[in-house]
Design a protein around this motif. Structure first.
Motif, PDB file in Angstrom:
ATOM      1  N   ASP A  93       0.828  -1.211   0.000  1.00 14.62           N
ATOM      2  CA  ASP A  93       0.000   0.000   0.000  1.00 14.62           C
ATOM      3  C   ASP A  93       0.860   1.257   0.000  1.00 14.62           C
ATOM      4  O   ASP A  93       0.533   2.268  -0.632  1.00 14.62           O
ATOM      5  CB  ASP A  93      -0.925   0.001   1.217  1.00 14.62           C
ATOM      6  CG  ASP A  93      -2.046  -1.024   1.087  1.00 14.62           C
ATOM      7  OD1 ASP A  93      -2.344  -1.411  -0.062  1.00 14.62           O
ATOM      8  OD2 ASP A  93      -2.599  -1.430   2.126  1.00 14.62           O
ATOM      9  N   ALA A  94       1.992   1.224   0.738  1.00 10.08           N
ATOM     10  CA  ALA A  94       2.898   2.379   0.748  1.00 10.08           C
ATOM     11  C   ALA A  94       3.472   2.620  -0.641  1.00 10.08           C
ATOM     12  O   ALA A  94       3.623   3.771  -1.086  1.00 10.08           O
ATOM     13  CB  ALA A  94       4.020   2.149   1.762  1.00 10.08           C
TER      14      ALA A  94
ATOM     15  N   TYR B  97       2.921   6.076  -2.924  1.00  7.44           N
ATOM     16  CA  TYR B  97       4.041   6.867  -3.418  1.00  7.44           C
ATOM     17  C   TYR B  97       4.076   6.940  -4.948  1.00  7.44           C
ATOM     18  O   TYR B  97       5.013   7.486  -5.521  1.00  7.44           O
ATOM     19  CB  TYR B  97       5.357   6.301  -2.897  1.00  7.44           C
ATOM     20  CG  TYR B  97       5.773   6.912  -1.590  1.00  7.44           C
ATOM     21  CD1 TYR B  97       6.318   8.201  -1.541  1.00  7.44           C
ATOM     22  CD2 TYR B  97       5.608   6.222  -0.391  1.00  7.44           C
ATOM     23  CE1 TYR B  97       6.706   8.764  -0.348  1.00  7.44           C
ATOM     24  CE2 TYR B  97       5.990   6.785   0.825  1.00  7.44           C
ATOM     25  CZ  TYR B  97       6.542   8.057   0.841  1.00  7.44           C
ATOM     26  OH  TYR B  97       6.911   8.635   2.025  1.00  7.44           O
ATOM     27  N   GLY B  98       3.068   6.396  -5.606  1.00 10.39           N
ATOM     28  CA  GLY B  98       2.941   6.578  -7.039  1.00 10.39           C
ATOM     29  C   GLY B  98       3.496   5.474  -7.895  1.00 10.39           C
ATOM     30  O   GLY B  98       3.477   5.579  -9.133  1.00 10.39           O
ATOM     31  N   TYR B  99       4.007   4.390  -7.283  1.00 11.59           N
ATOM     32  CA  TYR B  99       4.492   3.263  -8.099  1.00 11.59           C
ATOM     33  C   TYR B  99       3.296   2.531  -8.719  1.00 11.59           C
ATOM     34  O   TYR B  99       2.229   2.433  -8.097  1.00 11.59           O
ATOM     35  CB  TYR B  99       5.303   2.284  -7.246  1.00 11.59           C
ATOM     36  CG  TYR B  99       6.636   2.847  -6.786  1.00 11.59           C
ATOM     37  CD1 TYR B  99       7.756   2.781  -7.608  1.00 11.59           C
ATOM     38  CD2 TYR B  99       6.763   3.431  -5.530  1.00 11.59           C
ATOM     39  CE1 TYR B  99       8.974   3.285  -7.173  1.00 11.59           C
ATOM     40  CE2 TYR B  99       7.977   3.937  -5.092  1.00 11.59           C
ATOM     41  CZ  TYR B  99       9.087   3.869  -5.922  1.00 11.59           C
ATOM     42  OH  TYR B  99      10.280   4.363  -5.502  1.00 11.59           O
ATOM     43  N   THR B 100       3.496   1.987  -9.919  1.00 10.86           N
ATOM     44  CA  THR B 100       2.435   1.268 -10.607  1.00 10.86           C
ATOM     45  C   THR B 100       2.935  -0.131 -10.958  1.00 10.86           C
ATOM     46  O   THR B 100       3.610  -0.342 -11.982  1.00 10.86           O
ATOM     47  CB  THR B 100       2.010   2.002 -11.882  1.00 10.86           C
ATOM     48  OG1 THR B 100       1.646   3.342 -11.537  1.00 10.86           O
ATOM     49  CG2 THR B 100       0.825   1.307 -12.534  1.00 10.86           C
ATOM     50  N   PRO B 101       2.658  -1.122 -10.101  1.00 11.52           N
ATOM     51  CA  PRO B 101       3.079  -2.497 -10.410  1.00 11.52           C
ATOM     52  C   PRO B 101       2.308  -3.020 -11.614  1.00 11.52           C
ATOM     53  O   PRO B 101       1.241  -2.508 -11.980  1.00 11.52           O
ATOM     54  CB  PRO B 101       2.708  -3.273  -9.140  1.00 11.52           C
ATOM     55  CG  PRO B 101       2.538  -2.227  -8.072  1.00 11.52           C
ATOM     56  CD  PRO B 101       2.033  -1.022  -8.790  1.00 11.52           C
ATOM     57  N   PRO B 102       2.820  -4.070 -12.254  1.00 13.83           N
ATOM     58  CA  PRO B 102       2.089  -4.646 -13.400  1.00 13.83           C
ATOM     59  C   PRO B 102       0.781  -5.289 -12.960  1.00 13.83           C
ATOM     60  O   PRO B 102       0.530  -5.495 -11.776  1.00 13.83           O
ATOM     61  CB  PRO B 102       3.080  -5.684 -13.945  1.00 13.83           C
ATOM     62  CG  PRO B 102       3.973  -6.001 -12.792  1.00 13.83           C
ATOM     63  CD  PRO B 102       4.100  -4.741 -11.995  1.00 13.83           C
TER      64      PRO B 102
ATOM     65  N   GLY C 196      12.462   4.368   3.761  1.00 11.99           N
ATOM     66  CA  GLY C 196      13.309   4.487   2.576  1.00 11.99           C
ATOM     67  C   GLY C 196      12.565   5.018   1.374  1.00 11.99           C
ATOM     68  O   GLY C 196      13.145   5.685   0.514  1.00 11.99           O
ATOM     69  N   LEU C 197      11.265   4.728   1.284  1.00 18.28           N
ATOM     70  CA  LEU C 197      10.490   5.247   0.156  1.00 18.28           C
ATOM     71  C   LEU C 197      10.427   6.771   0.158  1.00 18.28           C
ATOM     72  O   LEU C 197      10.316   7.399  -0.903  1.00 18.28           O
ATOM     73  CB  LEU C 197       9.066   4.684   0.194  1.00 18.28           C
ATOM     74  CG  LEU C 197       8.909   3.184  -0.095  1.00 18.28           C
ATOM     75  CD1 LEU C 197       7.466   2.758   0.114  1.00 18.28           C
ATOM     76  CD2 LEU C 197       9.355   2.852  -1.517  1.00 18.28           C
ATOM     77  N   GLY C 198      10.461   7.364   1.349  1.00 21.05           N
ATOM     78  CA  GLY C 198      10.377   8.827   1.438  1.00 21.05           C
ATOM     79  C   GLY C 198      11.707   9.528   1.287  1.00 21.05           C
ATOM     80  O   GLY C 198      11.738  10.763   1.164  1.00 21.05           O
ATOM     81  N   GLU C 199      12.826   8.786   1.305  1.00 19.46           N
ATOM     82  CA  GLU C 199      14.135   9.412   1.162  1.00 19.46           C
ATOM     83  C   GLU C 199      14.317   9.952  -0.257  1.00 19.46           C
ATOM     84  O   GLU C 199      13.952   9.303  -1.234  1.00 19.46           O
ATOM     85  CB  GLU C 199      15.238   8.403   1.485  1.00 19.46           C
ATOM     86  CG  GLU C 199      15.275   7.985   2.949  1.00 19.46           C
ATOM     87  CD  GLU C 199      16.393   6.991   3.209  1.00 19.46           C
ATOM     88  OE1 GLU C 199      17.094   6.617   2.243  1.00 19.46           O
ATOM     89  OE2 GLU C 199      16.568   6.592   4.388  1.00 19.46           O
TER      90      GLU C 199
ATOM     91  N   LEU D 205       1.063  10.572   2.221  1.00 20.42           N
ATOM     92  CA  LEU D 205       0.426  10.301   3.509  1.00 20.42           C
ATOM     93  C   LEU D 205      -1.092  10.388   3.413  1.00 20.42           C
ATOM     94  O   LEU D 205      -1.817   9.609   4.039  1.00 20.42           O
ATOM     95  CB  LEU D 205       0.947  11.293   4.557  1.00 20.42           C
ATOM     96  CG  LEU D 205       0.399  11.147   5.974  1.00 20.42           C
ATOM     97  CD1 LEU D 205       0.799   9.808   6.587  1.00 20.42           C
ATOM     98  CD2 LEU D 205       0.870  12.299   6.854  1.00 20.42           C
ATOM     99  N   VAL D 206      -1.610  11.331   2.629  1.00 17.20           N
ATOM    100  CA  VAL D 206      -3.062  11.534   2.539  1.00 17.20           C
ATOM    101  C   VAL D 206      -3.627  10.953   1.245  1.00 17.20           C
ATOM    102  O   VAL D 206      -4.771  11.252   0.884  1.00 17.20           O
ATOM    103  CB  VAL D 206      -3.404  13.034   2.643  1.00 17.20           C
ATOM    104  CG1 VAL D 206      -2.978  13.594   3.978  1.00 17.20           C
ATOM    105  CG2 VAL D 206      -2.760  13.824   1.504  1.00 17.20           C
ATOM    106  N   SER D 207      -2.833  10.155   0.532  1.00 15.07           N
ATOM    107  CA  SER D 207      -3.318   9.566  -0.717  1.00 15.07           C
ATOM    108  C   SER D 207      -4.443   8.571  -0.446  1.00 15.07           C
ATOM    109  O   SER D 207      -4.422   7.833   0.538  1.00 15.07           O
ATOM    110  CB  SER D 207      -2.169   8.854  -1.435  1.00 15.07           C
ATOM    111  OG  SER D 207      -2.655   8.166  -2.575  1.00 15.07           O
TER     112      SER D 207
END
Length: 776
Positions: free
Chosen positions: A678-679, A683-688, A740-743, A754-756
């Motif tokens: 979910d994180a 953060y905008g990643y789009t898995p297949p 690490g995703l936020g770094e 956070l509010v997505s």
């Protein structure tokens, strides 16, 4: 993805309609400012023209300079008939004077709206600011909705219109709460539609790249996404409304709103001018007393002309308004068209006044003003410099009245209070500035006059009877007994302590006003003219300098402000103090109360009323309380605005807590992986589409996500029992990976994640199709 023509048409229609709804609600906030049918015509016409520019710009893809040029042309061509209709040729064509008024109103009309009595109607081009704002908001907002990457930003334009309307509006707006809530519903509905639209486009784009995706699963996914978007909007709206309602219940707002007109600099400050009562004796000097000051046609029998109403006494002079108080009598505004005096019970009169010998900025009026129309060579200057205070009924023209000035006014005149009605009066609730430096002799004399009276009305009548019995009139002329001018505390003390009470309307009005306040009646002094006789109908009444007078107004519980004349009757002044009326002479010292007998008048209001003595407040404590109130209101507003985002964060924390506290270690490991997934989505990643855990880990990159995916797979599919230590290690890794995703990202990007809402509720776009493909 470019939509088919039918979808584009439907998109344009819905986007335009939702924008119009929000804008229409926002424009309603301007109605209390104008309250004129021309405002409705202007608003509707401006929205239609602005929408046409935005739609044509979107269809033909015009660049911004072209759209701006068309907007300026519409402003110039339609601004005069819409916003300055009285200067339009045949009501539809612009004129040179109209264009000048249009440009002036666009630049200066904003401040004029804050210094004028509402509503303003079409007065002097004051419709121009609203016309300009609505035109810019329509063109800019609808162009953003149809052409910008983030069409949701179009909601900012109606929001700006609503905010300006509320800030420039009146203090009291009964429908402010329904208006804001209705606008909130419209905006949230618009945002929910945009979210669904964006989600549907993403689903269609993904379907185009996913082989084997049929129309039925696609429609089901779109419908499901729309339902969730609506449900999310409803939940957020319910949270916001509930939080706001609870806040209003716990901390109710004050009766009056704080608007910009409360903070704007007053266009006319009466403290900068001498009190009209200070120049009272000027009208009675030789050569002026017999001179005509003005002529008045239509003055009723017994009518009085008011020069000014004075409510502030500092021990030296009675003046209009006060710098040390928030008295509304010191706040003057312009009168656009008319003032609603329908709540005043009195006689409606129309007066034609022509100035002859009178000079000054104070405009003589009668009763409560409804309309005024200046005539003569200086009419334009007087009209533009005219200000009025409806609380006191005082009017000024800063250009100054002089010989030849004239005006017609409509007013409501209330009759004087008869002596037989005085005893039935009860003190009202109006607020007047506290008088300072009141002489001690005033309370002593008043006590001697009202000692036998029981009710406030009876004491008021007894006070006036005492002045009438013991007072004598003298203006200090050559053939009159000495009578010093002025109305300071020393002059009032002299009036009350001399063997014979000698003075004129200046001293008696001030004395009566101070005594009325001591009794409990809010009071003020009125200086003006009282003609000895009024000419018959059709003739003009000549008002001379000798007609100058002063009287008082007291605020009563039922009738409001009523006029009372405390001037003693004109009679011969004795050479020495009479011996016979010794039993009614004023006591020189207070009589102490008898200790053995209780006071029979237990219901008598003390002479030292609360209007004369206010408790001394600690300035530091007052500032501290004001700061705390301001801080509390600010925090409350911030909490209401942030409540939707707080609800999102709280939901995610609750979801994390449930996953971390699952019943078995295997479930906790699975929940940890879902938390990390979910994180990633937030953060905008789009898995297949339909990915494995390893494919999701590869989307992020790095060794640690792959290790976490392997551990989660083993806990799910391996036959051996999962140990508690492994679940703890997994959640530790999840926290480290989440950090690490936020770094390397900006603070705004971390806050956006956070509010997505992408992961909230459980479903990303890939999961939708994975679920649909499993359907039979």
């Amino acid at each position: 993805m470019r939509r088919p023509r039918r979808q584009r048409a439907a998109f344009v229609v819905v986007a335009t309609a939702t924008f119009w709804v929000g804008l229409a609600i926002a424009v309603t906030a301007f109605w209390p400012i104008y309250e004129h049918p021309q405002f409705i015509i202007m608003a509707v016409g401006t929205i239609v023209l602005g929408s046409a520019i935005a739609l044509l710009g979107a269809v033909f893809r015009w660049p911004s300079p072209v759209v701006l040029l068309l907007t300026l042309i519409v402003f110039a061509v339609f601004g005069v008939p819409f916003a300055v209709p009285e200067l339009a040729l045949y009501g539809v064509l612009p004129t040179l004077d109209g264009l000048l008024e249009l440009v002036t109103g666009a630049a200066l009309g904003w401040k004029q709206l804050l210094t004028i009595t509402l509503p303003v109607g079409t007065y002097q081009g004051l419709l121009v600011p609203a016309f300009l704002l609505i035109l810019v908001a329509t063109v800019g907002g609808l162009s953003t909705a149809l052409r910008a990457r983030f069409g949701e930003l179009s909601a900012l334009f109606p929001s700006a219109v609503l905010l300006v309307g509320l800030l420039f509006g009146p203090k009291e707006l009964p429908f402010a709460m329904p208006l804001v809530l209705g606008f909130l519903v419209a905006v949230l509905g618009t945002l929910a539609w945009w979210r669904w639209q964006r989600r549907r486009d993403a689903i269609r784009a993904l379907a185009a790249t996913t082989p084997g995706t049929g129309a039925a699963p696609l429609e089901t996914a779109e419908r499901s996404g729309g339902i969730r978007a609506v449900a999310s909007a409803v939940v957020i709206l319910a949270i916001a409304v509930g939080t706001g309602s609870a806040a209003v219940s716990l901390a109710p707002p004050s009766r009056e709103r704080v608007v910009l007109r409360d903070t704007v600099e007053r266009p006319f400050d009466p403290q900068e001018y001498a009190s009209p009562l200070s120049a009272f004796r000027r009208y009675l000097q030789p050569g002026t007393a017999d001179a005509a000051m003005l002529t008045a046609s239509g003055l009723p029998e017994g009518g009085r002309l008011r020069i000014a109403t004075l409510d502030t006494y500092n021990g030296v002079v009675f003046s209009v308004g006060s710098e040390q108080t928030s008295s509304e009598s010191g706040s003057f505004t312009r009168v656009p068209t008319s003032i609603d005096q329908s709540a005043i019970d009195g006689e409606h009169v129309t007066l034609d006044i022509v100035i002859t010998g009178y000079k000054g900025i104070w405009v003589p009026t009668a009763g409560k003003l409804q309309t005024i129309d200046f005539v003569g060579a200086d009419a334009s200057g007087l009209k533009n410099s005219f200000f009025y205070n409806d609380v006191s009924g005082t009017a000024v023209a800063l250009d100054g009245l002089g010989e030849g000035s004239g005006y017609e006014l409509d007013a409501v005149v209330t009759p004087m209070v008869a002596d037989s009605q005085l005893a039935s009066l009860a003190p009202g609730t109006a607020t007047v500035p506290v008088a300072s430096a009141v002489p001690d002799d005033l309370a002593v004399t008043l006590d001697g006059w009202v000692r036998d009276a029981t009710t406030p009305g009876e004491r008021l009548r007894a006070m006036l009877a005492g002045i009438a019995t013991e007072g004598y009139i003298s203006h200090g002329g050559a053939d009159e007994p000495p009578s010093r001018s002025g109305h300071g505390a020393d002059r009032i003390a002299q009036l009350l302590t001399d063997p014979i009470m000698i003075g004129d309307q200046e001293q008696y009005a001030v004395t009566a006003a101070l005594m009325a306040r001591a009794i409990g009646f809010p009071s003020r002094v009125v200086v003006g003219f009282v003609p000895d006789s009024v000419s018959s109908a059709g003739d003009a009444t000549v008002v001379r300098g000798s007609d100058a007078s002063a009287w008082i107004e007291v605020n009563t519980l039922r009738q409001g402000w009523v006029a009372v004349d405390p001037t003693p009757p004109v009679r011969e002044i004795p050479l020495a103090e009479p011996e016979e009326p010794a039993q009614v002479a004023r006591p020189q010292t207070p009589v102490p109360p008898r200790a053995t007998e209780p006071d029979g008048n237990t219901d008598q209001i003390p002479l030292d009323s609360s209007q004369e003595e206010d408790p001394v407040e600690d300035p530091f404590l007052a500032i501290l309380l004001a700061a705390l109130v301001g801080l509390g209101v600010t925090l409350l507003v911030i909490a209401v605005l942030l409540s939707p985002f707080i609800a999102i964060v709280a939901a995610k924390l609750r979801r994390r807590h449930l996953r971390q506290r699952a019943s078995s270690p295997a479930q906790r490991i699975s929940g940890g992986w879902r938390e990390f997934e979910d994180a990633i989505i937030d953060y905008g990643y789009t898995p297949p589409a339909s990915p494995t855990r390893s494919e999701v880990a590869e989307t992020v990159g790095g060794i640690q996500p792959l290790v976490l995916a392997s551990v989660a797979d083993r806990a799910t599919f391996a036959p051996e029992q999962v140990r508690e230590e492994e679940a703890i290690q997994v959640w530790t890794a999840v926290r480290e990976l989440g950090a690490g995703l936020g770094e390397g990202r900006t603070r705004w990007q971390r806050l956006k994640a956070l509010v997505s809402l992408r992961s909230l509720g459980g479903y990303s776009v890939k999961e939708l199709f994975a679920r649909e493909r499993r359907l039979p």
